[in-house]
Design a protein around this motif. Structure first.
Motif, PDB file in Angstrom:
ATOM      1  N   MET A 162     -67.338  27.466 -68.798  1.00  0.00           N
ATOM      2  CA  MET A 162     -67.009  28.222 -70.251  1.00  0.00           C
ATOM      3  C   MET A 162     -68.076  29.286 -70.271  1.00  0.00           C
ATOM      4  O   MET A 162     -67.798  30.353 -70.071  1.00  0.00           O
ATOM      5  N   ALA A 163     -69.282  29.009 -70.609  1.00  0.00           N
ATOM      6  CA  ALA A 163     -70.142  30.085 -71.146  1.00  0.00           C
ATOM      7  C   ALA A 163     -70.415  30.813 -69.881  1.00  0.00           C
ATOM      8  O   ALA A 163     -70.653  30.331 -68.912  1.00  0.00           O
ATOM      9  N   GLY A 164     -70.277  32.218 -69.944  1.00  0.00           N
ATOM     10  CA  GLY A 164     -70.517  33.180 -69.037  1.00  0.00           C
ATOM     11  C   GLY A 164     -69.208  33.388 -68.088  1.00  0.00           C
ATOM     12  O   GLY A 164     -69.319  34.491 -67.302  1.00  0.00           O
ATOM     13  N   THR A 165     -68.004  32.545 -68.403  1.00  0.00           N
ATOM     14  CA  THR A 165     -67.077  32.591 -67.168  1.00  0.00           C
ATOM     15  C   THR A 165     -65.736  32.971 -68.041  1.00  0.00           C
ATOM     16  O   THR A 165     -65.152  33.766 -67.765  1.00  0.00           O
ATOM     17  N   THR A 166     -65.463  31.961 -68.988  1.00  0.00           N
ATOM     18  CA  THR A 166     -64.491  32.234 -70.073  1.00  0.00           C
ATOM     19  C   THR A 166     -65.005  32.547 -71.412  1.00  0.00           C
ATOM     20  O   THR A 166     -64.066  33.061 -72.158  1.00  0.00           O
ATOM     21  N   VAL A 167     -66.161  32.235 -71.747  1.00  0.00           N
ATOM     22  CA  VAL A 167     -66.534  32.533 -73.102  1.00  0.00           C
ATOM     23  C   VAL A 167     -68.119  33.524 -72.925  1.00  0.00           C
ATOM     24  O   VAL A 167     -68.870  33.234 -72.164  1.00  0.00           O
ATOM     25  N   ALA A 168     -67.889  34.528 -73.862  1.00  0.00           N
ATOM     26  CA  ALA A 168     -69.093  35.565 -73.698  1.00  0.00           C
ATOM     27  C   ALA A 168     -69.948  35.071 -74.774  1.00  0.00           C
ATOM     28  O   ALA A 168     -69.568  34.976 -76.028  1.00  0.00           O
ATOM     29  N   ASP A 169     -71.304  34.576 -74.439  1.00  0.00           N
ATOM     30  CA  ASP A 169     -71.958  33.975 -75.599  1.00  0.00           C
ATOM     31  C   ASP A 169     -73.501  35.064 -75.757  1.00  0.00           C
ATOM     32  O   ASP A 169     -74.218  34.663 -76.547  1.00  0.00           O
ATOM     33  N   GLY A 170     -73.348  36.108 -74.938  1.00  0.00           N
ATOM     34  CA  GLY A 170     -74.446  37.099 -75.471  1.00  0.00           C
ATOM     35  C   GLY A 170     -76.050  36.544 -75.290  1.00  0.00           C
ATOM     36  O   GLY A 170     -76.708  36.968 -76.120  1.00  0.00           O
ATOM     37  N   GLY A 171     -76.341  35.533 -74.550  1.00  0.00           N
ATOM     38  CA  GLY A 171     -77.524  35.183 -74.322  1.00  0.00           C
ATOM     39  C   GLY A 171     -77.960  34.280 -75.268  1.00  0.00           C
ATOM     40  O   GLY A 171     -78.937  34.046 -75.482  1.00  0.00           O
ATOM     41  N   LEU A 172     -76.889  33.473 -75.989  1.00  0.00           N
ATOM     42  CA  LEU A 172     -77.335  32.545 -76.821  1.00  0.00           C
ATOM     43  C   LEU A 172     -78.136  31.515 -76.327  1.00  0.00           C
ATOM     44  O   LEU A 172     -78.908  30.686 -76.884  1.00  0.00           O
ATOM     45  N   VAL A 173     -77.825  31.022 -74.860  1.00  0.00           N
ATOM     46  CA  VAL A 173     -78.529  29.928 -74.314  1.00  0.00           C
ATOM     47  C   VAL A 173     -80.136  30.105 -74.387  1.00  0.00           C
ATOM     48  O   VAL A 173     -80.924  29.396 -74.799  1.00  0.00           O
ATOM     49  N   GLU A 174     -80.528  31.515 -74.116  1.00  0.00           N
ATOM     50  CA  GLU A 174     -82.007  31.624 -74.209  1.00  0.00           C
ATOM     51  C   GLU A 174     -82.502  31.616 -75.607  1.00  0.00           C
ATOM     52  O   GLU A 174     -83.639  31.238 -75.879  1.00  0.00           O
ATOM     53  N   GLU A 175     -81.644  32.097 -76.418  1.00  0.00           N
ATOM     54  CA  GLU A 175     -81.910  32.165 -77.967  1.00  0.00           C
ATOM     55  C   GLU A 175     -82.382  30.511 -78.485  1.00  0.00           C
ATOM     56  O   GLU A 175     -83.232  30.275 -79.162  1.00  0.00           O
ATOM     57  N   ALA A 176     -81.393  29.723 -78.079  1.00  0.00           N
ATOM     58  CA  ALA A 176     -81.299  28.414 -78.432  1.00  0.00           C
ATOM     59  C   ALA A 176     -82.500  27.745 -77.855  1.00  0.00           C
ATOM     60  O   ALA A 176     -83.226  26.911 -78.435  1.00  0.00           O
ATOM     61  N   PHE A 177     -82.582  27.986 -76.537  1.00  0.00           N
ATOM     62  CA  PHE A 177     -83.734  27.551 -75.797  1.00  0.00           C
ATOM     63  C   PHE A 177     -85.124  27.862 -76.359  1.00  0.00           C
ATOM     64  O   PHE A 177     -85.948  26.767 -76.672  1.00  0.00           O
ATOM     65  N   SER A 178     -85.411  28.802 -76.764  1.00  0.00           N
ATOM     66  CA  SER A 178     -86.536  29.258 -77.516  1.00  0.00           C
ATOM     67  C   SER A 178     -86.802  28.659 -78.539  1.00  0.00           C
ATOM     68  O   SER A 178     -87.990  28.236 -78.981  1.00  0.00           O
ATOM     69  N   ALA A 179     -85.595  28.216 -79.603  1.00  0.00           N
ATOM     70  CA  ALA A 179     -85.652  27.798 -80.670  1.00  0.00           C
ATOM     71  C   ALA A 179     -86.386  26.290 -80.523  1.00  0.00           C
ATOM     72  O   ALA A 179     -87.201  25.837 -81.288  1.00  0.00           O
ATOM     73  N   ALA A 180     -85.672  25.865 -79.342  1.00  0.00           N
ATOM     74  CA  ALA A 180     -85.897  24.205 -79.209  1.00  0.00           C
ATOM     75  C   ALA A 180     -87.274  24.277 -78.779  1.00  0.00           C
ATOM     76  O   ALA A 180     -88.256  23.155 -79.026  1.00  0.00           O
ATOM     77  N   ALA A 181     -87.816  25.235 -77.976  1.00  0.00           N
ATOM     78  CA  ALA A 181     -89.291  25.124 -77.398  1.00  0.00           C
ATOM     79  C   ALA A 181     -90.356  25.081 -78.492  1.00  0.00           C
ATOM     80  O   ALA A 181     -91.182  24.643 -78.483  1.00  0.00           O
ATOM     81  N   ARG A 182     -89.786  26.063 -79.565  1.00  0.00           N
ATOM     82  CA  ARG A 182     -90.861  26.169 -80.627  1.00  0.00           C
ATOM     83  C   ARG A 182     -90.833  24.779 -81.276  1.00  0.00           C
ATOM     84  O   ARG A 182     -91.883  24.549 -81.647  1.00  0.00           O
ATOM     85  N   GLU A 183     -89.925  24.061 -81.518  1.00  0.00           N
ATOM     86  CA  GLU A 183     -89.783  22.720 -82.110  1.00  0.00           C
ATOM     87  C   GLU A 183     -90.837  21.921 -81.326  1.00  0.00           C
ATOM     88  O   GLU A 183     -91.527  20.781 -81.695  1.00  0.00           O
ATOM     89  N   LEU A 184     -91.113  22.081 -80.071  1.00  0.00           N
ATOM     90  CA  LEU A 184     -91.740  21.284 -79.207  1.00  0.00           C
ATOM     91  C   LEU A 184     -93.221  21.766 -79.156  1.00  0.00           C
ATOM     92  O   LEU A 184     -93.805  21.190 -78.172  1.00  0.00           O
ATOM     93  N   GLY A 185     -93.344  22.881 -79.597  1.00  0.00           N
ATOM     94  CA  GLY A 185     -94.898  23.327 -79.864  1.00  0.00           C
ATOM     95  C   GLY A 185     -95.066  24.266 -78.677  1.00  0.00           C
ATOM     96  O   GLY A 185     -96.324  24.893 -78.483  1.00  0.00           O
ATOM     97  N   VAL A 186     -94.206  24.848 -78.047  1.00  0.00           N
ATOM     98  CA  VAL A 186     -94.390  25.863 -77.299  1.00  0.00           C
ATOM     99  C   VAL A 186     -94.591  27.470 -77.773  1.00  0.00           C
ATOM    100  O   VAL A 186     -93.482  27.715 -78.607  1.00  0.00           O
ATOM    101  N   ASP A 187     -95.582  28.060 -77.652  1.00  0.00           N
ATOM    102  CA  ASP A 187     -95.964  29.154 -78.291  1.00  0.00           C
ATOM    103  C   ASP A 187     -95.050  30.101 -77.530  1.00  0.00           C
ATOM    104  O   ASP A 187     -95.079  30.424 -76.446  1.00  0.00           O
ATOM    105  N   PRO A 188     -94.281  30.994 -78.339  1.00  0.00           N
ATOM    106  CA  PRO A 188     -93.300  31.827 -77.777  1.00  0.00           C
ATOM    107  C   PRO A 188     -93.816  32.924 -76.967  1.00  0.00           C
ATOM    108  O   PRO A 188     -93.071  33.688 -76.291  1.00  0.00           O
ATOM    109  N   ASP A 189     -94.854  33.118 -77.307  1.00  0.00           N
ATOM    110  CA  ASP A 189     -95.806  34.419 -76.819  1.00  0.00           C
ATOM    111  C   ASP A 189     -96.586  33.975 -75.557  1.00  0.00           C
ATOM    112  O   ASP A 189     -97.515  34.889 -75.124  1.00  0.00           O
ATOM    113  N   SER A 190     -96.433  32.735 -75.082  1.00  0.00           N
ATOM    114  CA  SER A 190     -97.354  32.262 -74.063  1.00  0.00           C
ATOM    115  C   SER A 190     -96.640  32.199 -72.692  1.00  0.00           C
ATOM    116  O   SER A 190     -95.629  32.391 -72.730  1.00  0.00           O
ATOM    117  N   ALA A 191     -97.458  31.976 -71.882  1.00  0.00           N
ATOM    118  CA  ALA A 191     -97.117  32.228 -70.401  1.00  0.00           C
ATOM    119  C   ALA A 191     -96.369  31.056 -70.244  1.00  0.00           C
ATOM    120  O   ALA A 191     -95.389  31.012 -69.062  1.00  0.00           O
TER     121      ALA A 191
END
Length: 235
Positions: free
Chosen positions: A17-46
């Motif tokens: 689906m995503a990337g093959t039949t469905v164009a999601d425009g990088g939503l996986v990365e956006e959603a991951f970043s949101a989830a990582a923030r909830e787990l305490g990962v600093d979005p500006d960190s290495a």
């Protein structure tokens, strides 16, 4: 490119689906970043950069497997995956996805030729259903699969392709399966399932070299070219 190894009809077509039949425009990365923030990962960190690089490299894999690798602890992985699915679902509900140009028409073309088409994803069922509803695709194909529908293992394992084979009964052998996807993991899954056509598409995460290195038998500009490819290899 003509496939001279098998001249049987590819009666089962398994599409990502995503990337093959469905164009999601990088939503996986956006959603991951949101989830990582909830787990305490600093979005500006290495640490965030390193984790995001891994997410990009493993596009197509079951998302819970990705979170297990990144965070180790099962509780953290489950929390992260739940946050990811929630964030992705909200982006979908916000109208942030669309079909890849020509994808619906290609699926309808394949079905019109008597082929069985199955849509697969590395997302959880709730997210897959949200995407299908947002696109108006609930009745587009007879079967859709997520990792949980195939025993819990997503790509690069062959389980979803083989589940499609077993559950549809559309073809007599795995060499009559065609698989298409935009990631190296899609290619590995198709190869391991024994599909005779494993087509990479250049509308998603990975490039021509990565798709071929993972075993792609063909690389297409998009899934819109797949019906013509299958007709060509079957001549």
């Amino acid at each position: 490119m003509r496939d001279n190894t098998v001249n049987e009809r590819r009666g089962l077509v398994v599409l990502d689906m995503a990337g093959t039949t469905v164009a999601d425009g990088g939503l996986v990365e956006e959603a991951f970043s949101a989830a990582a923030r909830e787990l305490g990962v600093d979005p500006d960190s290495a640490d965030h950069t390193e984790k995001l690089d891994y997410v990009r490299a493993t596009m197509g894999e079951s998302k819970i497997s990705v979170f297990r690798h990144l965070f180790g602890d099962e509780d953290l992985a489950q929390r992260g995956n739940a946050a990811f699915e929630k964030a992705y679902g909200e982006l979908v509900d916000g109208g942030r996805i669309a079909p890849i140009a020509g994808a619906r028409e290609a699926i309808e073309d394949l079905r019109g030729e008597g082929r069985t088409v199955v849509l697969t994803t590395g997302f959880a069922r709730v997210t897959q259903d949200a995407i299908l509803a947002a696109l108006g695709w609930r009745d587009l194909v007879g079967l859709t699969l997520c990792p949980a529908d195939a025993g819990g293992r997503g790509r690069p394992y062959p389980d979803m392709v083989l589940s499609a084979f077993l559950r549809t009964g559309a073809v007599d052998g795995v060499r009559q399966i065609a698989v298409a996807g935009d990631t190296a993991y899609d290619m590995l899954s198709g190869v391991r399932a024994g599909a005779s056509v494993v087509a990479g598409v250049l509308t998603g995460a990975h490039d021509d070299a990565a798709l071929r290195a993972a075993g792609a038998t063909h690389v297409l500009g998009s899934v819109a070219e797949l019906p013509s490819l299958l007709r060509g290899v079957e001549e």
